[in-house]
Design an enzyme around this catalytic site. Structure first.
Site, PDB file in Angstrom:
ATOM      1  N   HIS A 121      -0.646  -6.605 -10.649  1.00 27.81           N
ATOM      2  CA  HIS A 121      -0.757  -7.152  -9.446  1.00 27.81           C
ATOM      3  C   HIS A 121      -0.967  -8.701  -9.445  1.00 27.81           C
ATOM      4  O   HIS A 121      -1.118  -9.220 -10.262  1.00 27.81           O
ATOM      5  CB  HIS A 121      -1.972  -6.526  -8.592  1.00 27.81           C
ATOM      6  CG  HIS A 121      -2.003  -6.725  -7.140  1.00 27.81           C
ATOM      7  ND1 HIS A 121      -2.239  -7.836  -6.546  1.00 27.81           N
ATOM      8  CD2 HIS A 121      -1.800  -5.526  -6.241  1.00 27.81           C
ATOM      9  CE1 HIS A 121      -2.303  -7.450  -5.181  1.00 27.81           C
ATOM     10  NE2 HIS A 121      -1.993  -6.404  -4.818  1.00 27.81           N
ATOM     11  N   ASP A 198      -8.650  -4.945 -14.535  1.00 25.64           N
ATOM     12  CA  ASP A 198      -8.356  -4.695 -13.007  1.00 25.64           C
ATOM     13  C   ASP A 198      -8.552  -3.354 -12.779  1.00 25.64           C
ATOM     14  O   ASP A 198      -7.482  -2.573 -12.951  1.00 25.64           O
ATOM     15  CB  ASP A 198      -7.020  -5.396 -12.678  1.00 25.64           C
ATOM     16  CG  ASP A 198      -6.748  -5.048 -11.083  1.00 25.64           C
ATOM     17  OD1 ASP A 198      -7.256  -4.408 -10.393  1.00 25.64           O
ATOM     18  OD2 ASP A 198      -5.493  -5.549 -10.634  1.00 25.64           O
ATOM     19  N   GLN A 201      -7.239   0.525  -8.690  1.00 28.13           N
ATOM     20  CA  GLN A 201      -6.490   1.693  -8.725  1.00 28.13           C
ATOM     21  C   GLN A 201      -7.363   2.878  -9.423  1.00 28.13           C
ATOM     22  O   GLN A 201      -7.485   3.733  -8.763  1.00 28.13           O
ATOM     23  CB  GLN A 201      -5.099   1.544  -9.077  1.00 28.13           C
ATOM     24  CG  GLN A 201      -4.222   0.542  -8.166  1.00 28.13           C
ATOM     25  CD  GLN A 201      -4.166   0.954  -6.716  1.00 28.13           C
ATOM     26  OE1 GLN A 201      -4.390   2.324  -6.648  1.00 28.13           O
ATOM     27  NE2 GLN A 201      -3.876   0.330  -5.622  1.00 28.13           N
ATOM     28  N   LYS A 224     -10.139   0.720  -1.337  1.00 27.15           N
ATOM     29  CA  LYS A 224      -9.449   1.558  -1.861  1.00 27.15           C
ATOM     30  C   LYS A 224     -10.235   2.892  -2.356  1.00 27.15           C
ATOM     31  O   LYS A 224      -9.696   4.037  -2.452  1.00 27.15           O
ATOM     32  CB  LYS A 224      -8.806   1.253  -3.175  1.00 27.15           C
ATOM     33  CG  LYS A 224      -7.731   0.114  -2.710  1.00 27.15           C
ATOM     34  CD  LYS A 224      -6.998  -0.445  -4.076  1.00 27.15           C
ATOM     35  CE  LYS A 224      -6.276  -1.770  -3.507  1.00 27.15           C
ATOM     36  NZ  LYS A 224      -5.282  -2.026  -3.072  1.00 27.15           N
ATOM     37  N   CYS A 362       3.013  -6.709  -4.499  1.00 26.09           N
ATOM     38  CA  CYS A 362       2.502  -7.593  -4.874  1.00 26.09           C
ATOM     39  C   CYS A 362       2.504  -7.439  -6.587  1.00 26.09           C
ATOM     40  O   CYS A 362       1.642  -7.938  -7.064  1.00 26.09           O
ATOM     41  CB  CYS A 362       1.070  -7.870  -4.667  1.00 26.09           C
ATOM     42  SG  CYS A 362       0.553  -7.955  -2.917  1.00 26.09           S
TER      43      CYS A 362
HETATM   44  N1  PMP Z   1      -5.197  -5.120  -8.225  1.00 21.17           N
HETATM   45  C1  PMP Z   1      -4.536  -3.960  -7.989  1.00 21.17           C
HETATM   46  C2  PMP Z   1      -3.829  -3.020  -8.986  1.00 21.17           C
HETATM   47  C3  PMP Z   1      -4.355  -3.569  -6.564  1.00 21.17           C
HETATM   48  O1  PMP Z   1      -3.929  -2.561  -6.276  1.00 21.17           O
HETATM   49  C4  PMP Z   1      -4.978  -4.267  -5.730  1.00 21.17           C
HETATM   50  C5  PMP Z   1      -4.630  -4.273  -4.004  1.00 21.17           C
HETATM   51  N2  PMP Z   1      -3.400  -3.773  -3.833  1.00 21.17           N
HETATM   52  C6  PMP Z   1      -5.467  -5.638  -6.052  1.00 21.17           C
HETATM   53  C7  PMP Z   1      -5.776  -6.046  -7.412  1.00 21.17           C
HETATM   54  C8  PMP Z   1      -6.223  -6.405  -4.959  1.00 21.17           C
HETATM   55  O2  PMP Z   1      -7.317  -6.085  -4.404  1.00 21.17           O
HETATM   56  P1  PMP Z   1      -7.729  -6.326  -3.088  1.00 21.17           P
HETATM   57  O3  PMP Z   1      -6.277  -6.803  -2.005  1.00 21.17           O
HETATM   58  O4  PMP Z   1      -8.668  -5.505  -2.317  1.00 21.17           O
HETATM   59  O5  PMP Z   1      -8.482  -7.794  -3.235  1.00 21.17           O
END
Ligand code: PMP
Length: 404
Positions: A121, A198, A201, A224, A362
């Site tokens: 991401h 990270d 998920q 999430k 993203c």
């Molecule tokens: N890493 C991953 C794998 C994600 O799916 C997300 C959220 N889409 C993020 C980082 C970023 O998280 P946040 O937008 O809650 O800061």
């Protein structure tokens, strides 16, 4: 513990909604999950009965709120097998990664190498690009195979004497691939590198034991995990947090302040400048309590069943291209429909009450890897049902017919 999706659904008030005259089919939980009543009530209870600013309060409400806030830290720590002093509250997963990247950047030099993967991401790419721009560190990306796995031989080859950090997702937000992070962490450590995972998920779909994985940092978001927005978690091994400089300056993160000197508080407070996300932490604590009462293995099986049902019913759909179907992946379906832009697919599905995400998620390097500019993504959660899986397939089939 039995798992009953209908009973679970009843705990999520929003799932009773109609959208465009149809029952809502919410398949966008990988972007943000809906909230159970336990979370909603914990936050409103705090605001109605027991709320003040935290820490150093000398009155009852300040003490109660501090207890609830620090209690949430204890719950997070127990949830992932860490010590409370190793848990930093941030405003999200993104901020947690930025905090670590900025802190490690203070001891990196031109030519040092950071290993990322093609399936990250942007939250786990851009903060490291900042270091590339500022310091001249070199970013290297582990390639992704056609079926959506990391190429581990290539990973081994990328690790070398200059590797300082490996930062990778435990689970892909696009492909649903669950990466072998324990092995990958060991390989990184053998090369002398620190590891940030990270878990935004993965934490939703599988139990996580940070000590067993042995990563130096593990990051996730509250929203999430059925908790509120505005709260994220940075787990760091005690010795790693102790070695990181503060990220922001302000109240509560200092030891002492004089006109010509400052000293800092110990972790985790060193990293929590200013009034923290108090209500959000309390809400996340409630989400974790709620999750802890569920059979997580049964939930994972339920989600996999929904995914398999959708795949079976779409098996003959030659107009559908699915991105990456790695063995053991979680229930996220990223796909393109021949002749239709993903945004149009999502908008037409919405007419049927079906909420999916469309775009790059993203994850532009991953999109490029699969030769697409965007995809639609249906992500399944514990509150989805077989009827909803069918409603999605029916709506998608009609959507495709619209473009054919
Ligand atoms: N890493 C991953 C794998 C994600 O799916 C997300 C959220 N889409 C993020 C980082 C970023 O998280 P946040 O937008 O809650 O800061």
């Amino acid at each position: 513990m039995a798992f009953d999706p209908q009973a679970i659904r009843a705990e999520f008030p929003i799932l009773d909604r109609q959208v465009n005259g149809k029952p809502l089919v919410y398949l966008d939980s990988a972007a943000s999950a809906q909230k159970p009543r336990a979370v909603i009530q914990a936050i409103s209870h705090a605001m109605e009965h027991s709320y003040a600013n935290v820490h150093r309060g000398l009155h009852t409400l300040a003490n109660e709120t501090t207890e609830a806030y620090e209690g949430a830290r204890n719950k997070v720590a127990a949830f992932i097998g860490a010590e409370p002093s190793e848990i930093v509250f941030t405003k999200g997963g993104t901020e947690a990664i930025n905090l670590v990247a900025a802190g490690l950047g203070a001891r990196l030099q031109t030519g040092d190498e950071i290993v990322l993967t093609q399936m990250e991401h942007h939250a786990n790419i851009v903060p490291w690009h900042f270091l590339r721009e500022r310091l001249g560190v070199v970013l290297k990306f582990v390639p992704v195979t056609d079926d959506g796995q990391l190429d581990l031989e290539a990973y081994q080859r990328l690790l070398g004497p200059k590797t300082r950090v490996v930062a990778l997702s435990h689970m892909s937000n696009v492909l649903g691939t669950i990466n072998p992070v324990t092995d990958m962490t060991r390989m990184a450590h053998e090369a002398g590198a620190l590891v940030l995972l990270d878990g935004c998920q993965a934490i939703v779909h599988k139990p996580v034991d940070v000590k067993a994985i042995d990563a130096d940092f593990y990051v996730f978001s509250g929203h999430k995990l059925y908790g509120p927005t505005g709260i994220g978690i940075l787990y760091g091994k005690a010795e790693q947090l102790a070695g990181l400089p503060p990220y922001q300056g302000g109240g509560e993160m200092i030891g002492t302040v004089t006109e010509d000197a400052i000293s800092y508080a110990d972790p985790p407070h060193r990293f929590e400048a200013g009034t923290p996300p108090i209500l959000e932490a309390i809400g996340l604590g409630a989400a974790i309590d709620w999750m802890s009462g569920l059979d997580r293995e049964a939930i994972a099986e339920h989600e996999h069943r929904l995914y398999a049902r959708v795949r079976d019913r779409l098996a003959g759909a030659n107009w559908l291209k699915v991105l990456g179907e790695a063995p053991g992946k979680a229930a996220i379906l990223s796909f393109t429909v021949e002749g239709a832009h993903a945004h149009d697919v999502a908008q037409i599905l919405d007419r049927y009450g079906v909420a999916v995400r469309a775009g790059t998620h993203c994850a532009e390097p991953l999109m490029r890897r699969f030769g697409v500019t965007s995809s639609a993504r249906a992500s399944f959660a514990l509150y989805n049902t077989e009827d909803e899986a069918d409603a999605f397939v029916d709506a998608l089939t009609r959507t495709q017919a619209f473009f054919a």
